[in-house]
Design a protein around this motif. Structure first.
Motif, mmCIF file in Angstrom:
data_model
loop_
_atom_site.group_PDB
_atom_site.id
_atom_site.type_symbol
_atom_site.label_atom_id
_atom_site.label_comp_id
_atom_site.label_asym_id
_atom_site.label_seq_id
_atom_site.Cartn_x
_atom_site.Cartn_y
_atom_site.Cartn_z
ATOM 1 N N MET A 23 34.188 51.079 28.223
ATOM 2 C CA MET A 23 35.363 51.907 27.934
ATOM 3 C C MET A 23 35.613 51.931 26.440
ATOM 4 O O MET A 23 35.444 50.947 25.745
ATOM 5 N N THR A 52 38.386 53.241 23.381
ATOM 6 C CA THR A 52 39.776 53.649 23.254
ATOM 7 C C THR A 52 40.027 54.395 21.967
ATOM 8 O O THR A 52 39.416 54.121 20.936
ATOM 9 N N ASN A 71 34.681 66.339 30.939
ATOM 10 C CA ASN A 71 34.833 65.254 31.900
ATOM 11 C C ASN A 71 34.215 63.953 31.392
ATOM 12 O O ASN A 71 34.724 62.868 31.629
ATOM 13 N N ALA A 131 36.536 62.628 28.961
ATOM 14 C CA ALA A 131 37.711 62.096 29.648
ATOM 15 C C ALA A 131 37.445 60.695 30.165
ATOM 16 O O ALA A 131 38.258 59.785 29.959
ATOM 17 N N SER A 132 36.286 60.492 30.835
ATOM 18 C CA SER A 132 36.080 59.155 31.386
ATOM 19 C C SER A 132 35.684 58.161 30.296
ATOM 20 O O SER A 132 35.992 56.984 30.394
ATOM 21 N N GLN A 174 38.966 57.484 28.592
ATOM 22 C CA GLN A 174 40.061 57.314 29.562
ATOM 23 C C GLN A 174 41.246 58.203 29.220
ATOM 24 O O GLN A 174 42.378 57.736 29.079
ATOM 25 N N ILE A 175 40.972 59.468 29.094
ATOM 26 C CA ILE A 175 42.067 60.401 28.821
ATOM 27 C C ILE A 175 42.035 61.524 29.846
ATOM 28 O O ILE A 175 41.096 61.656 30.621
ATOM 29 N N ASN A 176 43.071 62.311 29.824
ATOM 30 C CA ASN A 176 43.177 63.432 30.740
ATOM 31 C C ASN A 176 42.131 64.505 30.382
ATOM 32 O O ASN A 176 42.024 64.895 29.224
ATOM 33 N N PRO A 177 41.351 64.965 31.368
ATOM 34 C CA PRO A 177 40.335 65.986 31.083
ATOM 35 C C PRO A 177 40.909 67.237 30.420
ATOM 36 O O PRO A 177 40.239 67.850 29.576
ATOM 37 N N THR A 203 43.322 67.346 28.321
ATOM 38 C CA THR A 203 43.527 67.041 26.905
ATOM 39 C C THR A 203 42.204 67.093 26.151
ATOM 40 O O THR A 203 42.127 67.620 25.035
ATOM 41 N N ILE A 238 48.225 66.014 35.807
ATOM 42 C CA ILE A 238 48.569 64.606 35.999
ATOM 43 C C ILE A 238 49.867 64.358 35.251
ATOM 44 O O ILE A 238 49.935 64.531 34.035
ATOM 45 N N ASN A 282 39.795 54.458 35.716
ATOM 46 C CA ASN A 282 38.473 55.075 35.644
ATOM 47 C C ASN A 282 38.194 55.962 36.848
ATOM 48 O O ASN A 282 37.769 57.104 36.711
ATOM 49 N N ILE A 298 40.420 59.147 36.813
ATOM 50 C CA ILE A 298 39.997 60.202 35.892
ATOM 51 C C ILE A 298 38.707 60.858 36.382
ATOM 52 O O ILE A 298 38.595 62.086 36.414
ATOM 53 N N GLU A 299 37.751 60.033 36.789
ATOM 54 C CA GLU A 299 36.478 60.590 37.228
ATOM 55 C C GLU A 299 36.639 61.477 38.456
ATOM 56 O O GLU A 299 36.112 62.579 38.527
ATOM 57 N N TYR A 356 39.372 62.843 39.554
ATOM 58 C CA TYR A 356 40.223 63.994 39.226
ATOM 59 C C TYR A 356 39.391 65.081 38.552
ATOM 60 O O TYR A 356 39.585 66.273 38.814
ATOM 61 N N ALA A 357 38.468 64.656 37.694
ATOM 62 C CA ALA A 357 37.623 65.637 37.007
ATOM 63 C C ALA A 357 36.781 66.427 38.008
ATOM 64 O O ALA A 357 36.602 67.629 37.870
ATOM 65 N N LYS A 401 47.700 58.031 27.981
ATOM 66 C CA LYS A 401 46.563 58.867 27.593
ATOM 67 C C LYS A 401 46.041 59.714 28.755
ATOM 68 O O LYS A 401 45.361 60.704 28.564
ATOM 69 N N ILE A 402 46.366 59.273 29.967
ATOM 70 C CA ILE A 402 45.892 60.003 31.142
ATOM 71 C C ILE A 402 46.822 61.170 31.460
ATOM 72 O O ILE A 402 46.428 62.136 32.084
ATOM 73 N N LEU A 403 48.052 61.053 31.014
ATOM 74 C CA LEU A 403 49.070 62.022 31.441
ATOM 75 C C LEU A 403 48.995 63.315 30.639
ATOM 76 O O LEU A 403 48.691 63.309 29.458
ATOM 77 N N ASP A 437 51.051 65.221 24.900
ATOM 78 C CA ASP A 437 50.520 65.268 23.544
ATOM 79 C C ASP A 437 51.563 65.683 22.509
ATOM 80 O O ASP A 437 51.470 65.304 21.358
#
Lengths: 121, 299, 228
Positions: free
Chosen positions: A1, A3, A38, A41-42, A45-48, A50, B32, B170, B173-174, B176-177, B195-197, B215
């Protein structure tokens, strides 16, 4: 991961900067394929969505382009565009600031130049 | 984009206690979202009303354009995982997952099996013999494997360590993608999830005080610190949301704005320090004890 | 798959509570009686009320099943309606199954001369006087009464909490006291016993049907409005 360290600035900007950095450093040569949103994103670890926003920002600036059904690629001449942009930013973010700080401390332009030369040794 | 959740003037009161006060917001499909705020702010109550497990005192609430109460079409599309979810104590993990598989139309058995392995859950162990963290894992597996068009997680990871939480992020996100869906996530570990939101809603004392794109919240506030008199001079005419620290002649203030060039210059002149504020810090300031958060109107 | 069927399947997984525990209780009571029968070497016929245990157990199960399963099912997006239908379906199926099994045991008991020791555990005078169908319906209806009474009591608790139960049982007590007082005051007791004596066990069980209907309706109404 991996960051992104800065939580005080929009993440899509940070993603765009990461890609730009990779282009400058040669990690992403021109005409090479950029990871998918994608994957970004993984990895971060962020929103796809974004990640997509960051990538699209670079598409708008002509740094990346989309091949339908395949993915995103680095434009020919992208490195030049990024370098130019970064140089301008460098001037605004560092040089102007440095000059302001120098003025405050009573450092003349001559002295400043000397200091820079010294830093290169 | 269509609205998955559409809430207007939602209020829930218990006698004189108002748990949720006049809350309105909507969530578009395949986003999300985070529903954040302190414990007891009313997050769980809102989620219970979205899933028709609680009834609103007043206000209107539409999920997938319909009222959720006893609505099979709507409820079929929702999976709500909450901290307080009860499972039949004699069921083993396997039984619970089998039941969930029959109830959620999009259930992915292979994904569930993979999660079971990743989270190290003993299939045959009875629910009453599970630790708190294992129980949370059961919920997380159901929430992810159900692939419900609206998946709601309410503090899903009580008792889970950082490694397991990371595993959750993890997978979330995966998956969801690959299978976009609307996810509503409530947690107090804001730094971990911010960061996921994509969208952030903050509830404070039953009221919605922030509903923003995540953001645009980043860098939307900054802190200034230094001599109290100078700080007071600096914050004149600015939107101060909190003055958290005061020590001797020194103080700090949090300002709801992106620091502009002139602001930095002014701070420099006054000998003040400007620092950035993360989403978690921002929310702490807005919902903290001496906050004047409610006075802040966000554009 | 029909969601109500899914709810039934969910109940079926709770095998211990529905299928094993009641029979273990009943059969151990039976075995003890059988043992006593052998000790007395079957000289005296033994009549026992051990059969009651399975009915009492089902009353408790009716109560417990709602607390255990309702929150689970509702939490997994099951409609209250479907939960009610599935659970009621389970009650009907299990009641019928128990009634059949009890009749089978009664059959063995009569053909084996009270298991060889004159033990009357499953086949009791008065209770098993009617035709086979009457006996079946008697067990079936009695079982349903137990289930739905438990279900109703539990639904009152789920809907109104402890206070609701308190009021319910308080009202029941007052009603009962008034009834017995009136019976004593007007000297109706003889008539009451006479009325009961006139009816067969089957006939009496049919008289519980209105109560059963009340349990069914009340528990439905409360479950529709129960929150988590």
């Amino acid at each position: 991961m991996n960051t992104l360290t800065d939580d005080s600035r929009p993440i899509f900007l940070q993603i765009a900067e990461q890609i730009e950095d990779d282009i400058i450093k040669g990690g992403l040569p021109e005409e090479s394929q950029v990871p998918s949103t994608n994957q970004f994103a993984s990895f971060y670890q962020i929103n796809p969505a974004t990640a997509a926003k960051g990538v699209n920002l670079l598409v708008d600036q002509g740094i990346l382009y989309k091949k339908r059904g395949i993915g995103m690629f680095v434009t020919k001449g992208a490195r030049e565009i990024v370098m130019k942009k970064r140089r301008e930013q460098f001037y605004e973010q560092y040089v102007i600031k440095m000059k302001q700080e120098a003025e405050k401390l009573g450092i003349t332009a001559e002295e400043l130049k000397e200091m820079i030369m010294k830093g290169e040794e | 984009m269509s609205k998955v959740v559409d809430i207007h003037n939602l209020t829930k009161s218990y006698g004189k206690d108002i748990a949720v006060k006049d809350v309105s917001f909507s969530i578009e499909s395949n986003k999300i979202c985070g529903l954040l705020g302190r414990n007891g702010a009313g997050k769980t109550t809102i989620m219970h009303m979205i899933t028709a497990q609680l009834f609103p005192t007043s206000g209107d609430l539409k999920i997938f354009d319909e009222r959720p109460y006893e609505n099979r079409d709507v409820l079929n599309k929702i999976c709500f995982i909450k901290e307080s979810q009860k499972y039949p104590p004699n069921f083993c993990v396997h039984d619970v997952l089998e039941v969930a598989a029959t109830l959620f139309p999009n259930w992915d058995q292979r994904f569930a099996k993979r999660l079971l392995k990743d989270f190290n859950l003993p299939r045959k162990r009875r629910i009453k013999k599970l630790s708190r963290g294992m129980l949370s894992s059961v919920g997380i597996i159901i929430g992810l494997a159900s692939r419900a068009p609206l998946t709601i997680f309410d503090e899903p990871y009580l008792g889970l360590d950082a490694v397991a939480r990371n595993l959750f992020y993890n997978h979330l996100i995966e998956d969801y993608a690959d299978h976009p869906r609307t996810i509503l996530l409530s947690t107090h570990l804001i730094d971990e999830v911010s960061k996921i939101l994509e969208q952030v809603m903050v509830i404070d004392k039953g009221e919605l005080i922030i509903n923003e794109e995540a953001d645009s919240l980043r860098g939307s506030a900054y802190a200034v610190a230094g001599l109290a008199t100078k700080v007071d001079a600096f914050i004149q005419g600015k939107k101060v949301i909190n003055k958290p620290h005061s020590l001797g002649g020194f103080t700090s203030a949090v300002i709801m704005d992106t620091p502009k060039f002139e602001d930095r210059k002014q701070a420099d002149l006054l000998g003040l320090n400007i620092t950035s504020v993360s989403i978690q810090e921002l929310i702490v300031h807005l919902t903290g004890g001496n906050s004047q958060g409610k006075a802040v109107e966000l554009q | 798959m029909n969601p109500a069927i899914n709810v039934m399947k969910m109940h079926f997984k709770e095998k211990w509570s529905w299928f094993f525990a009641p029979w273990i209780i009943l059969l151990s009571s039976f075995l003890i009686n059988l043992f006593v029968g052998y000790l007395t070497s079957g000289d005296e016929p033994i009549y026992t009320g051990g059969l009651c245990s399975i009915f009492a157990y089902m009353l408790v199960l009716g109560i417990v099943t709602l607390t255990h399963m309702f929150h689970f099912a509702i939490g997994l997006s099951v409609r209250r309606n479907d939960f009610y239908l599935g659970t009621s379906g389970m009650f009907f199926v299990v009641s019928a199954g128990i009634a059949v099994l009890l009749l089978l045991f009664a059959f063995f008991e009569t053909t084996s001369g009270g298991w060889g020791v004159q033990l009357h555990f499953f086949h009791l005078p008065y209770l098993n006087d009617g035709s086979l169908i009457e006996q079946f319906l008697l067990y079936f209806v009695a079982m349903l009464n137990m289930f739905f009474l438990g279900f109703m009591v539990s639904s009152i608790y789920q809907r109104f909490g402890q206070y609701g139960l308190f009021v319910f049982f308080g009202a029941l007590l007052v009603l009962f006291s008034c009834g017995t007082f009136l019976c004593t005051y007007y000297g109706w007791w003889m008539d009451v016993f006479h009325w009961i004596g006139q009816h067969t066990a089957f006939g009496l069980s049919m008289w519980t049907l209105p109560f059963l209907v009340i349990y069914i309706i009340v528990s439905y109404l409360f479950i529709r409005r129960t929150t988590v």
